[in-house]
Motif scaffolding. Structure first.
Motif: not given
Length: 438
Positions: A280-292
């Motif tokens: 979602v952001n090419s790993g520039y900053v650690p992130v993830g998520g759930v689309i609900i």
């Protein structure tokens, strides 16, 4: 001034690496990157056809994303997840716009593993059931439930979570079902899946967890009818469908999500939960998520969701998401990835296979490809680790940074890669295979 040796000495003295016996490591030094290229501290440059861990979709150091992170850091570098924050809301809104109207909320996590953890938690709480089904050829992350949902060898020394069962997903080239066509593979895999559901006790199963396209397992393209058949089985038995788009999402397949790609899911069946992370952001900053989905999100309007993370929706990560999605739209990056796969990478890799008998099968779409390497095309016997090691050495010597897993070479450049860079990479691949052929 830093040198490769200085960096290596620091690393070997102090850094503990993932998935490795530490004593024999000799990691490649990466000091900088731009677009599709990276370089080490001594100035040696490589075409990054690994996208690191198949996630640098927008390329290295994209100026719009870098600027967004810098600007956010100067305004509000961190904020607790209980507060409302504009950039976090904008990131969620942009993700939901790409996911479609069936989805209502985004729960942000630190990465893909805890995205899958929380999707599993939501499925269990929503259904009142415990068990999770996933495929043997899969990778879902290295946390408690995510690693046990994983199907490959990494699960075995980490089996501490409860309530997981596995089944064989379709893989026409290496069929578990003696199939002779992709259509037959899909039918037999669905039959097998239903038998597992019934045998495990359908009323005990909360969710079925699938990768959009199994990535680390070999870019295994779903056969015709697979997604529609899985959705039908989930609906028949009251099971939720979670699609893990950590690797396959945000441009990698030439669409925003693999499950939306008409070549993969022509029926456009919709999952209940979608997990995402590094793409979602090419790993520039650690992130993830759930689309609900709207229906699952509504379950927690009055019921407390018993999950949370200090860095959920971190503002630097959110800013990078907004900038990445905006840049992908403005620059036509997703469409570019589809075109490159269709017109350059796909034809070029198939042409390589005609020249080199070691390439048993070419699989992929967009900028998401794998070469299944064999000792014999008739028996499809996989090549061994020594051959893969030799191939990687030949590629690195020619300035090509590869991604290899088991007997496969994955060809996974950034979505921003140019046609000229693809042709250069194909020429290097040809040279490396030729060296091994002789």
């Amino acid at each position: 001034m830093s040198t490769n040796q200085y960096t290596l000495d620091l690393d070997r003295a102090h850094v503990f690496h993932s998935w490795s016996a530490q004593g024999s490591l000799a990691p490649l030094v990466i000091a900088g990157g731009s677009g599709t290229e990276v370089w080490d501290d001594d100035g040696t440059r490589y075409l990054d056809f690994s996208s690191q861990l198949v996630n640098v979709n927008i390329g290295h150091a994209h100026p719009k994303v870098v600027a967004a992170i810098q600007e956010q850091a100067a305004v509000l570098p961190t904020v607790a997840p209980a507060h409302a924050n504009r950039v976090r809301g904008e990131a969620a809104a942009r993700i939901l716009a790409k996911a479609g109207p069936a989805f209502g909320k985004v729960f942000f996590t630190n990465g893909g593993a805890d995205a899958n953890e929380n999707a599993i938690r939501m499925a269990r709480l929503t259904t009142g059931r415990d068990k999770i089904l996933s495929t043997y050829r899969s990778y879902h992350g290295n946390t408690g439930a995510a690693i046990v949902a994983t199907g490959d060898w990494r699960r075995v020394p980490n089996e501490y979570a409860r309530g997981h069962a596995h089944f064989f997903g379709p893989f026409p080239y290496r069929s578990e079902f003696w199939s002779e066509t992709p259509e037959q593979e899909g039918e037999r895999a669905l039959h097998h899946l239903e038998r597992v559901i019934v045998s495990e006790g359908a009323a005990s199963i909360a969710a079925l967890l699938l990768e959009g396209i199994p990535g680390t397992a070999g870019v295994i393209m779903p056969p015709p009818g697979w997604y529609a058949g899985v959705r039908a089985l989930c609906d028949k038995y009251g099971i939720l469908l979670i699609v893990d788009e950590v690797m396959s999402g945000f441009g990698r397949t030439g669409d925003w999500f693999a499950w939306q790609n008409p070549e993969i899911n022509p029926e456009r069946v919709v999952p209940d939960l979608v997990t995402f992370a590094k793409g979602v952001n090419s790993g520039y900053v650690p992130v993830g998520g759930v689309i609900i989905s709207e229906s699952i999100a509504a379950q927690f309007d009055d019921q407390v969701f018993p999950g949370g993370l200090t860095y959920s929706g971190h503002p630097l990560a959110a800013a990078s998401i907004v900038a990445s999605i905006d840049a992908m739209e403005e620059e036509g990056i997703v469409e570019h990835a589809a075109e490159l796969g269709r017109e350059v990478l796909g034809p070029g890799l198939h042409a390589l296979a005609e020249q080199h008998p070691m390439i048993g099968e070419v699989r992929g779409i967009g900028v998401f490809w794998a070469l299944d390497l064999v000792t014999d095309r008739e028996t499809r016997e996989p090549v061994g680790a020594a051959t893969i090691g030799a191939l990687k050495k030949e590629l690195l010597a020619r300035g090509y940074l590869p991604f290899a897993a088991d007997n496969r070479l994955h060809v996974v450049p950034p979505c921003t890669v140019t046609a000229e860079e693809c042709l250069r990479a194909l020429a290097i691949l040809d040279e490396a295979f030729t060296a091994l052929d002789h």
